[in-house]
Motif scaffolding. Structure first.
Motif, PDB file in Angstrom:
ATOM      1  N   PRO A 245       0.782  -1.129  -0.133  1.00 57.15           N
ATOM      2  CA  PRO A 245       0.030   0.079   0.099  1.00 57.15           C
ATOM      3  C   PRO A 245       0.850   1.210  -0.062  1.00 57.15           C
ATOM      4  N   PHE A 246       0.266   2.321  -0.118  1.00 54.68           N
ATOM      5  CA  PHE A 246       1.156   3.579  -0.456  1.00 54.68           C
ATOM      6  C   PHE A 246       0.348   4.727   0.228  1.00 54.68           C
ATOM      7  N   PHE A 247       1.109   5.645   0.848  1.00 59.80           N
ATOM      8  CA  PHE A 247       1.014   6.837   1.279  1.00 59.80           C
ATOM      9  C   PHE A 247       1.463   7.941   0.685  1.00 59.80           C
ATOM     10  N   LEU A 248       0.961   8.893  -0.345  1.00 57.84           N
ATOM     11  CA  LEU A 248       1.374  10.035  -0.766  1.00 57.84           C
ATOM     12  C   LEU A 248       0.914  11.125  -0.175  1.00 57.84           C
ATOM     13  N   GLN A 249       1.768  12.183   0.126  1.00 63.39           N
ATOM     14  CA  GLN A 249       1.555  13.501   0.564  1.00 63.39           C
ATOM     15  C   GLN A 249       1.764  14.398  -0.446  1.00 63.39           C
ATOM     16  N   MET A 250       0.695  15.026  -1.026  1.00 67.01           N
ATOM     17  CA  MET A 250       0.667  15.932  -2.138  1.00 67.01           C
ATOM     18  C   MET A 250       0.404  17.142  -1.643  1.00 67.01           C
ATOM     19  N   SER A 251       1.535  18.213  -1.460  1.00 66.33           N
ATOM     20  CA  SER A 251       1.458  19.146  -0.724  1.00 66.33           C
ATOM     21  C   SER A 251       1.855  20.362  -1.417  1.00 66.33           C
ATOM     22  N   PHE A 252       0.615  21.485  -1.737  1.00 65.18           N
ATOM     23  CA  PHE A 252       0.819  22.564  -2.564  1.00 65.18           C
ATOM     24  C   PHE A 252       1.322  23.843  -1.913  1.00 65.18           C
ATOM     25  N   PRO A 253       2.393  24.564  -2.190  1.00 63.89           N
ATOM     26  CA  PRO A 253       2.728  25.840  -1.644  1.00 63.89           C
ATOM     27  C   PRO A 253       1.799  26.930  -1.817  1.00 63.89           C
ATOM     28  N   ASP A 254       0.880  27.133  -2.616  1.00 61.97           N
ATOM     29  CA  ASP A 254      -0.161  27.727  -2.650  1.00 61.97           C
ATOM     30  C   ASP A 254      -1.386  27.533  -1.993  1.00 61.97           C
ATOM     31  N   PRO A 255      -2.369  28.590  -1.541  1.00 60.98           N
ATOM     32  CA  PRO A 255      -2.490  29.869  -1.978  1.00 60.98           C
ATOM     33  C   PRO A 255      -1.748  31.017  -1.122  1.00 60.98           C
ATOM     34  N   HIS A 256      -0.419  30.640  -0.673  1.00 58.79           N
ATOM     35  CA  HIS A 256       0.435  31.483   0.069  1.00 58.79           C
ATOM     36  C   HIS A 256       0.713  32.777  -0.594  1.00 58.79           C
ATOM     37  N   HIS A 257       0.864  33.949   0.008  1.00 57.07           N
ATOM     38  CA  HIS A 257       1.383  34.796  -0.795  1.00 57.07           C
ATOM     39  C   HIS A 257       2.868  34.743  -1.027  1.00 57.07           C
ATOM     40  N   PRO A 258       3.451  35.398  -2.079  1.00 61.60           N
ATOM     41  CA  PRO A 258       3.097  36.403  -2.822  1.00 61.60           C
ATOM     42  C   PRO A 258       1.830  35.672  -3.841  1.00 61.60           C
ATOM     43  N   PHE A 259       1.102  36.635  -4.363  1.00 64.70           N
ATOM     44  CA  PHE A 259       0.022  36.465  -5.055  1.00 64.70           C
ATOM     45  C   PHE A 259       0.037  36.458  -6.503  1.00 64.70           C
ATOM     46  N   THR A 260       0.524  35.336  -7.110  1.00 64.23           N
ATOM     47  CA  THR A 260       1.109  35.146  -8.422  1.00 64.23           C
ATOM     48  C   THR A 260       0.516  34.081  -9.154  1.00 64.23           C
ATOM     49  N   PRO A 261      -0.899  34.061  -9.145  1.00 61.17           N
ATOM     50  CA  PRO A 261      -1.483  32.914 -10.082  1.00 61.17           C
ATOM     51  C   PRO A 261      -1.049  33.212 -11.522  1.00 61.17           C
ATOM     52  N   PRO A 262      -0.599  31.877 -12.285  1.00 64.06           N
ATOM     53  CA  PRO A 262      -0.126  32.394 -13.763  1.00 64.06           C
ATOM     54  C   PRO A 262      -1.288  31.920 -14.604  1.00 64.06           C
ATOM     55  N   GLY A 263      -1.110  32.524 -15.720  1.00 61.78           N
ATOM     56  CA  GLY A 263      -1.871  32.473 -17.112  1.00 61.78           C
ATOM     57  C   GLY A 263      -3.125  32.877 -16.815  1.00 61.78           C
ATOM     58  N   ARG A 264      -4.223  32.133 -17.106  1.00 57.14           N
ATOM     59  CA  ARG A 264      -5.756  32.303 -17.147  1.00 57.14           C
ATOM     60  C   ARG A 264      -6.107  32.460 -15.510  1.00 57.14           C
ATOM     61  N   TYR A 265      -5.341  31.978 -14.716  1.00 62.59           N
ATOM     62  CA  TYR A 265      -5.736  31.966 -13.096  1.00 62.59           C
ATOM     63  C   TYR A 265      -5.686  33.440 -12.809  1.00 62.59           C
TER      64      TYR A 265
END
Length: 523
Positions: A245-265
Motif C-alpha cells: 500500500p502507499f501513502f502519498l502526501q501531495m503538498s501545494f505551496p499555494d495559495p500562500h502569498h506572494p499572490f502570483t497565479p499564472p496564465g488564465r488564473y
C-alpha cells in the motif's frame, strides 16, 4: 486479512476553510475538492494546533502539540528524535512519498533573531550547554531544506528516509518565488527560467495594484502547482503495480502569498465580484489600531511575512488572486484524482484534504497571518473520503485538531500509534470539550513591542486567547458574534464564561502534557 488502504493526503498552504465551495463560498470554483466532500465527511470546526507553517506541519506529522515536539515557531525544525506517523506507515510496509512543500525544516537561511545572551558579569557556558536541549537542531542534518544551498535534489543529500518519506521531491517557498527540487526541474525545462520569476520580470498587463501581487511571466505548465500534480501522477503510476500500500502526501505551496497565479488564473476572478468580510475595518484591538496607523503613515513596508492592513480595493484584489490560485490547485487535484481512477487505485485509496493554517484575507482589514487567532487564521478545512465507508457529504460539527490527523490515519491503516501521540481518531472517538491553539513568535511586528506567546482555547461557543505580558486578552461569543468583533474579556457580564473557559483550558492543557517517554522501570 483485509487489504490495507492507500492514502492520498492533500495539503494546501495558508488556505482558510471558507475559501472552498463545499464550505459555503459562492464565488471560488473548487469542483474537485467539493466532490471529495460530497463523497466523504467534512469537518466544519477543524482547527490548527498552531497557525504557523512549520509548527503546525510538525504537529500534523507527530500528532503532538508544538510545546511538546519543540518546533514552537518557524525557524525550529522538527527533531529527528521525534517519531512521525509516516515512519509508522513505512515501518508497516507502506511505500511513502512526499511531493511538494515539506517545511519541516527552515528554508530561508536567514539568521535567527533570538540568540543566546550571556548575562553581564557572569561567565557564559560552553557552546553545547547553552540550550536546554544538547541536540538543539542546529546541525547540517537540519539544513536540508535551506533554499539558497539547494543545488542538488534533496533525495541525493539524504541518508535514509526523510521523516518517514521514502521518496521526496520538495518545493520550498511560495508563488513564483518557489524553489527547491521544483526550481531545479523548472530550470531544466526552461534555460532562462529565473528570468521569468519575481516582480522585476512580471508581465506588463498587471491590472492589480496590491502588496505582494504581480502577474508572473511563468507559464501555467511550469508553475509549482502544475509540477506538484505532474510529479504526483508520475509517482502514482510507478506504484500502481506494486503490492505494498502507499501513502502519498501531495503538498501545494499555494495559495500562500506572494499572490502570483499564472496564465488564465490571474484574471479568472474579477475583484469587483468579491465580497469583503463582514468584519472588514472593524475591531479595536491595540495591534489592529497600530497597523492601521502604520498604513496611513506609510511606515509599514507590507512586503514581508508580517500582517498588515489593506484598503477595500487591495483586499478585493488579493482575494480574487487567491481564488485564482485555489482554482488552479483544484484543477491540479482533479488531474491526480483522474489518474487514480485510470490506474484502478481509487477504490482502495482514502483521500484527505486539509491546510496547514488560514489567512486573515480581509478579516478586520488585515492580510496574512500571525498573532491574532481569528477564525480565518485558526479554522481550516478537513475532508475525509473513504471508498470503503462512503459518508455521502456528511458534515461533522464536533471539534477537531491538526493533531488528530496522524491518529486517524494510523487507525484506518490498522497500526497501533506510538506512545505519546496526543491526537484522537476522528472517526471513532468523541470530540473534546475544548481544543488548544498555541503560538510563539521569534520577532516583533507592527503593533507588538515584543515577541509574543499566545494560547487560545476554542469550545462549541467561545474563543478565548490569553497573552503573556500584555495588558489585553480576547474573549468572543462565536454564537452571537461569529465575526469576532466584540471583545468580551473585560465585560463584567462575561465573568462566568471567562472562568469556565479558563477551567476548560487548564483541563485540556493538563490532558496535553507529554506522556513520553515510556518508563524503563517502575522506579
Amino acid at each position: 486479512m483485509t487489504k490495507q488502504p492507500n492514502f492520498l493526503f492533500i495539503i494546501t498552504d495558508q488556505h482558510r476553510a471558507d475559501h472552498l465551495g463545499c464550505y459555503g463560498n459562492r464565488l471560488v470554483r473548487t469542483p474537485n475538492i467539493d466532490r471529495i466532500a460530497e463523497g466523504g465527511t467534512r469537518w466544519d470546526r477543524f482547527y490548527v494546533a498552531n497557525p504557523i507553517c512549520m509548527p503546525n506541519r510538525a504537529s500534523i506529522m507527530t500528532g503532538r502539540m508544538c510545546s511538546v515536539h519543540g518546533a514552537r515557531h518557524n525557524g525550529i525544525p522538527l527533531s529527528k528524535d521525534h517519531t512521525t506517523f509516516v515512519e509508522l506507515l513505512r515501518d508497516a510496509g507502506y511505500n511513502t512519498g512526499l511531493i511538494g512543500k515539506s517545511h519541516l525544516q527552515s528554508f530561508t537561511g536567514l539568521p535567527a533573531t533570538k540568540k543566546f545572551e550571556a548575562k553581564e558579569g557572569a561567565s557564559a557556558p560552553s557552546q553545547h550547554l547553552r540550550d536546554a536541549y544538547k541536540n538543539n537542531r542546529h546541525s547540517p542534518d537540519y539544513d536540508l531544506e535551506v533554499a539558497p544551498r539547494w543545488d542538488t535534489p534533496l533525495a541525493e543529500r539524504l541518508k535514509g528516509d526523510f521523516y518517514g518519506f521514502g521518496h521526496v521531491e520538495v518545493c520550498a517557498d511560495h508563488g513564483d518565488q518557489a524553489s527547491g527540487d521544483y526550481l531545479l526541474w523548472a530550470r531544466e525545462q526552461h534555460p532562462d527560467f529565473d528570468g521569468l520569476t519575481g516582480p522585476g520580470n512580471a508581465l506588463p498587463s498587471n491590472r492589480i495594484d496590491a502588496p505582494q501581487a504581480w502577474r508572473t511571466a511563468v507559464p501555467e505548465e511550469l508553475y509549482s502547482t502544475s509540477w506538484v500534480a505532474e510529479r504526483s501522477e508520475s509517482w502514482l503510476t510507478q506504484h500502481a503495480e506494486q503490492d505494498a500500500p502507499f501513502f502519498l502526501q501531495m503538498s501545494f505551496p499555494d495559495p500562500h502569498h506572494p499572490f502570483t497565479p499564472p496564465g488564465r488564473y490571474w484574471d479568472m476572478y474579477d475583484p469587483a465580484d468579491v465580497s469583503l468580510p463582514a468584519s472588514f475595518g472593524k475591531g479595536d484591538l491595540p495591534p489592529i489600531k497600530a497597523m492601521r496607523d502604520a498604513m496611513k503613515k506609510g511606515t509599514d513596508p507590507r512586503d514581508n511575512q508580517n500582517p498588515f492592513v489593506v484598503t477595500e480595493n487591495e483586499a478585493r484584489a488579493i482575494i480574487a488572486l487567491t481564488y485564482g490560485m485555489i482554482t488552479m490547485i483544484d484543477d491540479a487535484i482533479g488531474r491526480v484524482l483522474a489518474r487514480l481512477e485510470a490506474l484502478g487505485l481509487a477504490n482502495n485509496t482514502v483521500v484527505i484534504f486539509t491546510s496547514d493554517h488560514g489567512d486573515y484575507m480581509g478579516d478586520h482589514g488585515l492580510m496574512l497571518k500571525l498573532l491574532l487567532h481569528f477564525q480565518g487564521i485558526i479554522r481550516v478545512p478537513f475532508i475525509w473520503k473513504d471508498p470503503a465507508a462512503s459518508a455521502d457529504g456528511k458534515v461533522e460539527m464536533g471539534l477537531g485538531s491538526s493533531i488528530d490527523i496522524a491518529a486517524t490515519i494510523l487507525a484506518r491503516a490498522g497500526i497501533t500509534p506510538f506512545n505519546g501521540i496526543q491526537g484522537r481518531d476522528l472517526l471513532t472517538t468523541e470530540p473534546p470539550e475544548a481544543i488548544i491553539v498555541e503560538e510563539d513568535s521569534q520577532r516583533t511586528m507592527t503593533g507588538f513591542e515584543r515577541p509574543q506567546r499566545v494560547r487560545t482555547v476554542v469550545t462549541d461557543r467561545y474563543r478565548m486567547s490569553l497573552r503573556e505580558d500584555e495588558g489585553w486578552n480576547e474573549l468572543y461569543d462565536l454564537k452571537r458574534d461569529p465575526e469576532e468583533v466584540v471583545n468580551l474579556f473585560d465585560d463584567r457580564s462575561s465573568k462566568d464564561a471567562r472562568h469556565a473557559l479558563t477551567e476548560a483550558m487548564l483541563r485540556r492543557m493538563i490532558e496535553l502534557q507529554d506522556r513520553a517517554p515510556l518508563p524503563a522501570y517502575r522506579a
